[in-house]
Design an enzyme around this catalytic site. Structure first.
Site, PDB file in Angstrom:
ATOM      1  N   CYS A 134      47.869  43.640  12.019  1.00  0.00           N
ATOM      2  CA  CYS A 134      47.309  45.215  12.231  1.00  0.00           C
ATOM      3  C   CYS A 134      48.659  45.869  11.203  1.00  0.00           C
ATOM      4  O   CYS A 134      48.475  46.676  10.078  1.00  0.00           O
ATOM      5  CB  CYS A 134      47.677  45.959  13.383  1.00  0.00           C
ATOM      6  SG  CYS A 134      47.837  47.970  13.651  1.00  0.00           S
ATOM      7  N   CYS A 145      48.494  46.045  20.520  1.00  0.00           N
ATOM      8  CA  CYS A 145      48.947  46.941  19.012  1.00  0.00           C
ATOM      9  C   CYS A 145      47.970  48.185  18.899  1.00  0.00           C
ATOM     10  O   CYS A 145      46.329  48.221  18.525  1.00  0.00           O
ATOM     11  CB  CYS A 145      49.147  46.166  17.757  1.00  0.00           C
ATOM     12  SG  CYS A 145      49.101  47.625  16.556  1.00  0.00           S
TER      13      CYS A 145
END
Length: 226
Positions: free
Chosen positions: A109, A211
């Site tokens: 991410c 995330c």
């Protein structure tokens, strides 16, 4: 404090601050505002599916991020990278798990979304000079080379060290970001937030899940999204 000297020496007037709805990004923004920077708080939405309790974590976090920006008196924006997250992070994650590999979603991410798509948005759409986040890390100028390079350094609070999750961020991106809380401990961050009247954010449970997806029954979640 070379990391701080490096950050302050750059020609920065407008900072886009990534707002997660948590205390770390709130204090990062608070520090930058106290230093006189023009700030734009930006919430990045990467996931729009409800959790096992029927809640969309992203929507709740966005409300908290907007609340912080209102309290600090800075403009608030949202940007949607749901499609990019799905293609660059989540689909890859599922495919790798099916073959027996276990990539870290936070590393992916940060590499593909936050410090690529989001950084580009901050610099070229918002028009900011740099992107600030609430990561526990520091940036230091690299004196060992003639080329302009920076080094990713551990934070003061080694218990909260997030440099592992930033380890694949490109050098070009690292040169365009700052980490305002890298010289602080978590306890100091919380104290600063309390003094600023952000008790609601300080009391918020710290995110420990995937995330931008949140904390879930991981096995069940993977099976549902194959």
């Amino acid at each position: 404090m070379k990391s701080t000297i490096y950050e302050m020496s750059r020609c920065i007037s407008h900072v886009a601050c990534a707002m997660s709805g948590g205390v770390d990004s709130a204090v990062a923004a608070l520090i930058l505002k106290s230093q006189g920077y023009k700030l734009t708080g930006v919430f990045m939405k990467n996931w729009d599916v409800v959790d096992e309790h029927g809640e969309c974590v992203a929507d709740n976090d966005a409300k908290d991020a907007e609340y912080v920006c209102d309290k600090l008196g800075i403009p608030f924006q949202q940007v949607n990278f749901v499609k990019e997250y799905w293609h660059n992070v989540f689909s890859y994650l599922i495919n790798e798990y099916q073959t027996g590999y276990t990539p870290n979603p936070d590393i992916l991410c940060n590499k593909h979304i936050k410090f690529d798509h989001f950084l580009h948005h901050a610099l070229h759409t918002i028009g900011a000079d740099t992107l600030a986040t609430g990561h526990y890390a520091r940036i230091q100028e690299d004196d060992s080379t003639k080329e302009r390079r920076v080094k990713l350094m551990k934070p003061v609070d080694t218990w909260k060290d997030q440099t592992f999750f930033l380890s694949q961020v490109r050098q070009e991106a690292l040169q365009k970001v700052i980490f305002p809380i890298g010289d602080l401990t978590k306890n100091v961050v919380k104290d600063i937030a309390l003094q600023a009247g952000l008790e609601k954010i300080v009391k918020k449970k710290e995110s420990m899940g995937i995330c931008f997806i949140g904390q879930r029954n991981f096995h069940q979640f993977i099976q549902q999204n194959k």
